[in-house]
Design a protein around this motif. Structure first.
Motif, PDB file in Angstrom:
ATOM      1  N   VAL A   1     -10.333   2.700   8.340  1.00 56.65           N
ATOM      2  CA  VAL A   1     -10.243   4.159   8.496  1.00 56.65           C
ATOM      3  C   VAL A   1      -9.689   4.625   7.042  1.00 56.65           C
ATOM      4  N   VAL A   2     -10.736   5.907   6.402  1.00 58.60           N
ATOM      5  CA  VAL A   2     -10.205   6.027   4.871  1.00 58.60           C
ATOM      6  C   VAL A   2      -9.762   7.728   5.701  1.00 58.60           C
ATOM      7  N   ASP A   3      -8.672   7.898   5.025  1.00 57.60           N
ATOM      8  CA  ASP A   3      -7.948   9.641   4.872  1.00 57.60           C
ATOM      9  C   ASP A   3      -8.299   9.983   3.585  1.00 57.60           C
ATOM     10  N   ALA A   4      -9.758  11.114   3.545  1.00 55.62           N
ATOM     11  CA  ALA A   4     -10.021  11.472   2.314  1.00 55.62           C
ATOM     12  C   ALA A   4      -9.972  12.761   2.842  1.00 55.62           C
ATOM     13  N   GLY A   5      -8.698  13.799   3.997  1.00 50.92           N
ATOM     14  CA  GLY A   5      -8.348  14.608   4.732  1.00 50.92           C
ATOM     15  C   GLY A   5      -7.263  15.726   3.619  1.00 50.92           C
TER      16      GLY A   5
ATOM     17  N   ASP B   1       1.934  22.199  -6.137  1.00 50.84           N
ATOM     18  CA  ASP B   1       2.690  20.915  -6.034  1.00 50.84           C
ATOM     19  C   ASP B   1       2.314  20.542  -6.133  1.00 50.84           C
ATOM     20  N   ASN B   2       2.692  18.696  -7.117  1.00 50.50           N
ATOM     21  CA  ASN B   2       2.758  17.746  -6.905  1.00 50.50           C
ATOM     22  C   ASN B   2       3.005  16.426  -5.634  1.00 50.50           C
ATOM     23  N   ARG B   3       2.283  15.620  -5.127  1.00 52.59           N
ATOM     24  CA  ARG B   3       2.209  15.649  -3.748  1.00 52.59           C
ATOM     25  C   ARG B   3       2.001  13.407  -3.918  1.00 52.59           C
ATOM     26  N   TRP B   4       2.763  13.200  -4.243  1.00 55.41           N
ATOM     27  CA  TRP B   4       2.479  11.707  -3.870  1.00 55.41           C
ATOM     28  C   TRP B   4       3.140  11.099  -2.043  1.00 55.41           C
ATOM     29  N   SER B   5       2.219  10.693  -1.657  1.00 55.56           N
ATOM     30  CA  SER B   5       2.261  10.066   0.011  1.00 55.56           C
ATOM     31  C   SER B   5       1.889   8.510   0.003  1.00 55.56           C
ATOM     32  N   ALA B   6       2.801   8.458   0.288  1.00 49.89           N
ATOM     33  CA  ALA B   6       2.771   6.216   0.385  1.00 49.89           C
ATOM     34  C   ALA B   6       2.336   6.135   1.753  1.00 49.89           C
ATOM     35  N   LEU B   7       1.376   4.495   2.201  1.00 53.60           N
ATOM     36  CA  LEU B   7       1.797   4.147   4.093  1.00 53.60           C
ATOM     37  C   LEU B   7       2.065   3.091   3.862  1.00 53.60           C
ATOM     38  N   VAL B   8       3.329   3.130   2.864  1.00 50.58           N
ATOM     39  CA  VAL B   8       4.139   1.956   2.866  1.00 50.58           C
ATOM     40  C   VAL B   8       5.615   2.302   2.148  1.00 50.58           C
ATOM     41  N   ASP B   9       6.754   1.785   3.361  1.00 50.10           N
ATOM     42  CA  ASP B   9       8.317   1.518   3.033  1.00 50.10           C
ATOM     43  C   ASP B   9       9.002   0.200   2.125  1.00 50.10           C
ATOM     44  N   GLU B  10      10.078   0.427   2.871  1.00 50.11           N
ATOM     45  CA  GLU B  10      10.567  -0.894   1.978  1.00 50.11           C
ATOM     46  C   GLU B  10      10.512  -2.080   3.216  1.00 50.11           C
TER      47      GLU B  10
ATOM     48  N   GLY C   1       7.326  -2.264   4.196  1.00 51.64           N
ATOM     49  CA  GLY C   1       5.609  -2.473   4.835  1.00 51.64           C
ATOM     50  C   GLY C   1       5.222  -1.287   4.896  1.00 51.64           C
ATOM     51  N   PRO C   2       3.620  -2.143   5.318  1.00 50.67           N
ATOM     52  CA  PRO C   2       3.120  -0.780   5.505  1.00 50.67           C
ATOM     53  C   PRO C   2       3.766  -0.587   7.045  1.00 50.67           C
ATOM     54  N   VAL C   3       3.785   1.506   7.018  1.00 47.49           N
ATOM     55  CA  VAL C   3       3.759   1.707   8.288  1.00 47.49           C
ATOM     56  C   VAL C   3       2.734   2.055   8.763  1.00 47.49           C
ATOM     57  N   ALA C   4       1.248   0.963   8.908  1.00 48.71           N
ATOM     58  CA  ALA C   4       0.039   1.059   9.954  1.00 48.71           C
ATOM     59  C   ALA C   4      -0.832   0.274   8.398  1.00 48.71           C
ATOM     60  N   SER C   5      -1.776   0.073   9.576  1.00 47.95           N
ATOM     61  CA  SER C   5      -2.563  -0.881   8.827  1.00 47.95           C
ATOM     62  C   SER C   5      -3.850  -0.195   9.719  1.00 47.95           C
ATOM     63  N   GLY C   6      -5.401  -0.673   8.200  1.00 49.44           N
ATOM     64  CA  GLY C   6      -6.180  -0.407   9.008  1.00 49.44           C
ATOM     65  C   GLY C   6      -6.989   1.103   8.711  1.00 49.44           C
ATOM     66  N   LEU C   7      -5.734   1.337   7.868  1.00 51.51           N
ATOM     67  CA  LEU C   7      -5.596   3.016   7.712  1.00 51.51           C
ATOM     68  C   LEU C   7      -5.542   3.256   5.449  1.00 51.51           C
ATOM     69  N   VAL C   8      -5.743   3.872   4.830  1.00 48.97           N
ATOM     70  CA  VAL C   8      -6.106   3.608   3.369  1.00 48.97           C
ATOM     71  C   VAL C   8      -6.297   5.199   2.885  1.00 48.97           C
ATOM     72  N   PRO C   9      -5.542   6.025   2.421  1.00 49.89           N
ATOM     73  CA  PRO C   9      -5.668   7.318   1.610  1.00 49.89           C
ATOM     74  C   PRO C   9      -6.863   7.157   0.408  1.00 49.89           C
ATOM     75  N   VAL C  10      -6.797   8.055  -0.030  1.00 51.22           N
ATOM     76  CA  VAL C  10      -7.972   8.455  -0.516  1.00 51.22           C
ATOM     77  C   VAL C  10      -7.799   9.877  -1.537  1.00 51.22           C
TER      78      VAL C  10
ATOM     79  N   SER D   1      -5.688  -5.466   8.657  1.00 50.75           N
ATOM     80  CA  SER D   1      -4.866  -6.232   8.116  1.00 50.75           C
ATOM     81  C   SER D   1      -4.058  -5.332   7.274  1.00 50.75           C
ATOM     82  N   GLU D   2      -2.702  -6.029   7.593  1.00 51.12           N
ATOM     83  CA  GLU D   2      -1.141  -5.272   6.554  1.00 51.12           C
ATOM     84  C   GLU D   2      -1.568  -6.005   5.423  1.00 51.12           C
ATOM     85  N   ARG D   3      -1.895  -6.941   5.150  1.00 46.92           N
ATOM     86  CA  ARG D   3      -2.453  -7.448   3.543  1.00 46.92           C
ATOM     87  C   ARG D   3      -2.563  -6.220   2.483  1.00 46.92           C
ATOM     88  N   PHE D   4      -4.031  -6.032   3.058  1.00 45.60           N
ATOM     89  CA  PHE D   4      -5.225  -5.028   2.797  1.00 45.60           C
ATOM     90  C   PHE D   4      -4.117  -4.047   2.677  1.00 45.60           C
ATOM     91  N   ALA D   5      -3.631  -3.049   3.729  1.00 46.31           N
ATOM     92  CA  ALA D   5      -3.239  -1.892   3.703  1.00 46.31           C
ATOM     93  C   ALA D   5      -1.671  -2.759   2.669  1.00 46.31           C
TER      94      ALA D   5
END
Length: 485
Positions: A191-195, A316-325, A327-336, A371-375
């Motif tokens: 799933v690609v989040d382009a929303g 504003d300038n906003r950076w949103s990461a689906l990875v924290d200290e 590791g990934p908070v979700a797999s199967g989903l990446v943002p663009v 996979s988590e690795r992909f995320a």
């Protein structure tokens, strides 16, 4: 090959679906709007109400980085944009005689067009692309998830000792397996989040029990006011210069040439400036814009106004990461796009960063995308490739905002930066270095640290001992006459 589900039909979403299909994947795109952009550009640009895409009516600049993705990976889209009226502009055409070409000069060519031209060209190609389904009028309402899958080894084999407990751990990485809409559920490999920054994915992840994304936000303190015009009949283009951004210590002006004789004039001020509300009045706006060299040069051509004054604030300038200290908070989903890096339009980086991310997703979606690795690898790529430009935007906006708020910035670092930009208007070598940064071809620490560039700027400054930056345009007393009615 993967089946890719794309949330959002803006530039990032359209490009992701199209590029994924060109890489042999299948794709489904879900868009809230009930229709696609067409080729009636003026009707769509000025008459299509798009409250969820407020930036659609604002000026856009397709930098060399975006142009290169289109030209190299989507040549049909690029050619369609030119057919629809987009125009190429080489940065070195600022000079009366273009300097001799050098390798890399192809990276500093801008594509001048309204956003609707790019959206229309992408939509035209997407309609003809096998393997893509576009679901207009079917917004995503939720995500379907499963417990985080066991990671695969380097050879692709399952973990030999996976956790036997299939129940998800609260706050653990959750695997996203698809999306839901009011019409039903759809399953995909990725799933690609382009929303965009307000697309709702954070809320949906929280509902699935995920840890929250890591969000970095920087207020710009800037407000933008733009108005669209068309050049007089028989005048194919406006002046070669000046049309770049210029400004004093409290306000600035830029002209954005676009397609088919259309251009936008933009004024920007600090959000705390008491005069800013007056700029919504077209007469006030034009009087103020004419006081700056770009605005004056273009408005004196007798251009026809095509819109009211369009205001944009709370940027504003906003950076949103689906990875924290952890590791990934979700797999199967990446943002663009704006879902990962929302940048203020001062530098015009947004479309380029979105196309970079879309291309990266399309080229890697076959690598165990759930996979988590992909995320984690997608996040690492974004930090290496997108984050430096996001940080550059933050620094640039902070400097502008501070200058406008304090009406200062005539000494020290601010003076040196302004000198580099002003020197570039006279020195082709400095212009080339500045353009390579502007078009995301070279990072500033590389381009501006070049000894030859530093020496040229130093000589330029030495010849102007009384140089004071940011003196272009009206003084404060004149500005307040424009805006006081």
């Amino acid at each position: 090959m993967a089946h890719v589900l794309v949330i959002g039909g803006g530039v990032g979403g359209l490009a992701t679906a199209l590029l994924a299909a060109r890489q042999g994947h299948s794709a489904e795109l879900f868009e809230r709007d009930t229709r696609a952009p067409g080729t009636a550009l003026d009707r769509d640009f000025f008459g299509w109400r798009r409250p969820t895409v407020p930036q659609a009516s604002q000026p856009h600049a397709l930098l060399g980085a975006a142009r290169n993705v289109l030209r190299d990976d989507l040549p049909d889209v690029y050619e369609e944009m030119l057919r629809l009226g987009a125009r190429e502009r080489h940065e070195l055409d600022w000079f009366d005689e273009r300097p001799p070409a050098r390798p890399g000069d192809e990276d500093i060519v801008m594509l001048q067009a309204r956003r609707i031209v790019l959206e229309s060209a992408l939509s035209t190609s997407l309609r003809a692309e096998p393997g893509v389904v576009v679901r207009y009028g079917e917004p995503v309402t939720g995500l379907t998830t499963a417990p985080g899958a066991a990671e695969r080894g380097a050879g692709g084999d399952p973990d030999p000792d996976p956790d036997p407990d299939p129940d998800p751990v609260p706050g653990a990485c959750v695997r996203v397996t698809g999306v839901t809409t009011e019409a039903g559920s759809y399953t995909g490999d990725l799933v690609v989040d382009a929303g965009g920054r307000r697309g709702g994915t954070e809320r949906r992840l929280a509902a699935a029990g995920c840890r929250p994304p890591v969000v970095e936000r920087h207020r710009t303190g800037l407000a933008y006011f733009c108005r669209w015009y068309r050049l007089p009949e028989g005048m194919p283009e406006g002046p070669r210069r000046p049309w770049a951004v210029t400004g004093g210590s409290f306000a600035g002006c830029a002209v954005f040439p676009a397609d088919n004789g259309v251009f936008a004039v933009t004024l920007f001020v600090h959000t705390a400036d008491a005069t800013r509300s007056a700029l919504r009045d077209p007469d006030v706006f034009e009087a103020a814009a004419r006081a700056f060299p770009p605005g004056g040069a273009w408005l004196e051509l007798g251009a026809e106004p095509l819109s009211e004054v369009l205001a944009t604030a709370s940027l504003d300038n906003r950076w949103s990461a689906l990875v924290d200290e952890l590791g990934p908070v979700a797999s199967g989903l990446v943002p663009v796009g704006d879902a990962v890096a929302h940048t203020n339009p001062t530098l015009g980086q947004g479309t380029s960063l979105a196309l970079w991310a879309a291309r990266r997703v399309a080229r890697t979606a076959h690598r165990d995308p759930g996979s988590e690795r992909f995320a984690a690898e997608h996040h690492d790529w974004a930090v290496r490739t997108l984050k430096p430009w996001f940080d550059f935007q933050v620094v640039a906006d902070s400097a502008i905002g501070e200058r406008f708020a304090t009406r200062a910035g005539r000494t020290g670092t601010a003076r040196a930066v302004a000198a580099l930009f002003d020197c570039a208007l006279e020195d082709p070598e400095v212009m080339r270095a500045r353009a390579r940064v502007r078009h995301l071809a070279d990072p500033p620490e590389r381009a501006y640290a070049n000894p030859e560039i530093r020496a040229r700027v130093a000589r330029w400054l030495a010849a102007r001992p009384d140089y004071a930056p940011n003196e272009v345009g009206p003084d404060r007393a004149e500005w307040e006459k424009f805006t006081s009615g």
